[in-house]
Design an enzyme around this catalytic site. Sequence first.
Site, mmCIF file in Angstrom:
data_model
loop_
_atom_site.group_PDB
_atom_site.id
_atom_site.type_symbol
_atom_site.label_atom_id
_atom_site.label_comp_id
_atom_site.label_asym_id
_atom_site.label_seq_id
_atom_site.Cartn_x
_atom_site.Cartn_y
_atom_site.Cartn_z
ATOM 1 N N THR A 117 12.434 -6.784 -10.756
ATOM 2 C CA THR A 117 11.898 -8.107 -11.058
ATOM 3 C C THR A 117 10.661 -8.386 -10.222
ATOM 4 O OG1 THR A 117 14.110 -8.924 -11.582
ATOM 5 C CG2 THR A 117 12.415 -10.574 -11.119
ATOM 6 N N SER A 148 -3.247 -3.466 -0.638
ATOM 7 C CA SER A 148 -2.142 -4.200 -0.017
ATOM 8 C C SER A 148 -2.618 -5.594 0.354
ATOM 9 C CB SER A 148 -1.650 -3.460 1.233
ATOM 10 O OG SER A 148 -0.527 -4.093 1.790
ATOM 11 N N GLN A 173 -7.923 -0.457 3.242
ATOM 12 C CA GLN A 173 -8.777 -1.043 4.272
ATOM 13 C C GLN A 173 -10.175 -1.398 3.767
ATOM 14 O OE1 GLN A 173 -8.130 -2.191 7.125
ATOM 15 N NE2 GLN A 173 -6.195 -1.251 7.756
ATOM 16 N N CYS A 204 1.330 1.738 11.574
ATOM 17 C CA CYS A 204 2.522 2.470 11.126
ATOM 18 C C CYS A 204 2.912 3.559 12.108
ATOM 19 C CB CYS A 204 2.276 3.094 9.754
ATOM 20 S SG CYS A 204 1.967 1.871 8.471
ATOM 21 N N HIS A 263 -1.641 -7.977 2.416
ATOM 22 C CA HIS A 263 -1.692 -8.517 3.776
ATOM 23 C C HIS A 263 -2.892 -8.030 4.577
ATOM 24 C CE1 HIS A 263 -0.090 -5.201 6.483
ATOM 25 N NE2 HIS A 263 0.172 -4.700 5.294
ATOM 26 N N GLY A 277 0.792 -1.223 0.000
ATOM 27 C CA GLY A 277 0.000 0.000 0.000
ATOM 28 C C GLY A 277 0.823 1.270 0.000
ATOM 29 N N THR A 278 1.904 1.281 0.759
ATOM 30 C CA THR A 278 2.728 2.488 0.841
ATOM 31 C C THR A 278 3.311 2.842 -0.520
ATOM 32 O OG1 THR A 278 3.286 2.179 3.179
ATOM 33 C CG2 THR A 278 4.814 3.477 1.855
ATOM 34 N N ASN A 335 -8.490 3.835 8.279
ATOM 35 C CA ASN A 335 -7.821 2.694 8.896
ATOM 36 C C ASN A 335 -7.888 2.709 10.412
ATOM 37 O OD1 ASN A 335 -5.914 4.985 8.141
ATOM 38 N ND2 ASN A 335 -4.756 3.962 9.756
#
Length: 392
Positions: free
Chosen positions: A236, A198, A178, A325, A200, A69-70, A149
């Site tokens: 890659t 994201s 989120q 974060c 995760h 996400g970042t 979030n």
Amino acid sequence: MLYWDYAATSPLYEEVIDTIAEVMKLHYGNPSSIHRLGVQAEKLLHSSKEVIAGSLGVLPTQIICTSGGTESNNLAIKGVAYSYRNRGKHLITTQIEHPSVKEVFLQLEREGFRVTYIPVNHKGCVELDALKAAICEDTILVSVMFVNNEVGTMQPIQEIGQWLANYPKVLFHVDAVQGIAKLPFHPKEWGVDLCSASAHKFRGPKGVGFLYRREGVQLAPQLVGGGQEYGLRSGTENVPLIVGMAKALRLSMEHLQAKMEQKYRVRHLLVEGISKIPELTLTGSDLAEEMAPHIVHFAFAGMKAEVVVHALEQRNIYISTKSACASDESDPSSVMLALGCSREQAVSGLRVSYSEEHQEKEAEQFLAALREVVKELAPLSKQASERRGKRR
């Protein structure tokens, strides 16, 4: 153990773990290589993008794979700012964005861009009139998150996107980290030009995410080198994690309505139980339809949030404070301050987040433990408040 911190990160599906391991073992070719192993890896990469795109109702060529996400937020916001700076240098966002968005705008301000931070109401919802008033001839980007979030308020993304259609030169970015795989999200229909995700957060692996980019939107790449991902994100591709992300998204999107309903049932129990504890104050809207189903946020005024977190941890229950974060910072929550909360409340915010696998029985177990912790800590909270009163 009761894990109630899914908004920070979520455990992987067992099937996703198996898939990642299999791809790592059997399909280790570089997708840029022209030999058979490389072609196999490239096919896996393309099929993964087809799955991701299908979940959003967009084209595979509109999916850019990133590290999470970042990076997606950085690529979207900086990519637009640098590509369209000749058109204008005015950017719009909100006062409650995730640090991976807020810090990007602060950086761009230092580089000469002008940023307007739109306020939110006491529920944590964007003030549309303020957004409309902020648009000017110099505006090139509006960035608004889908689900906050921290407190879980949903923003009127569809309404904003439809209104911004009147301004074809203004691009619309959504941090959907989120919200994707938790709620219906239709970027094409809603007029979203860019959206970040994201893996995760929806039970996929860490270190991988994606950015949806509408066709025709130009982005200045933030990572240059080999020209991968249409020249917008060199490096890659991490094929095993991308395949795992696609599988996790597909699994999360299955029976989405039923999963939402289960989470709303759990949310109702949590909200009802927390509201009966006098020392606690719920954050956000009283209307369930304005809140995401998987996040409940509340404050224990007079008590530092981390004290409550560790007290619950001793009971093998895991929740969090603000954004993961920023959870190690002692400063008050900027999100809660933007909602009009007092500083005392803003240092005591607590977030509970969960999945459709959480049942009503587990919610009752959590509430029982929370009542014990509050009863245990309430005298300390009262003493702290009295000391602050004397200092005043």
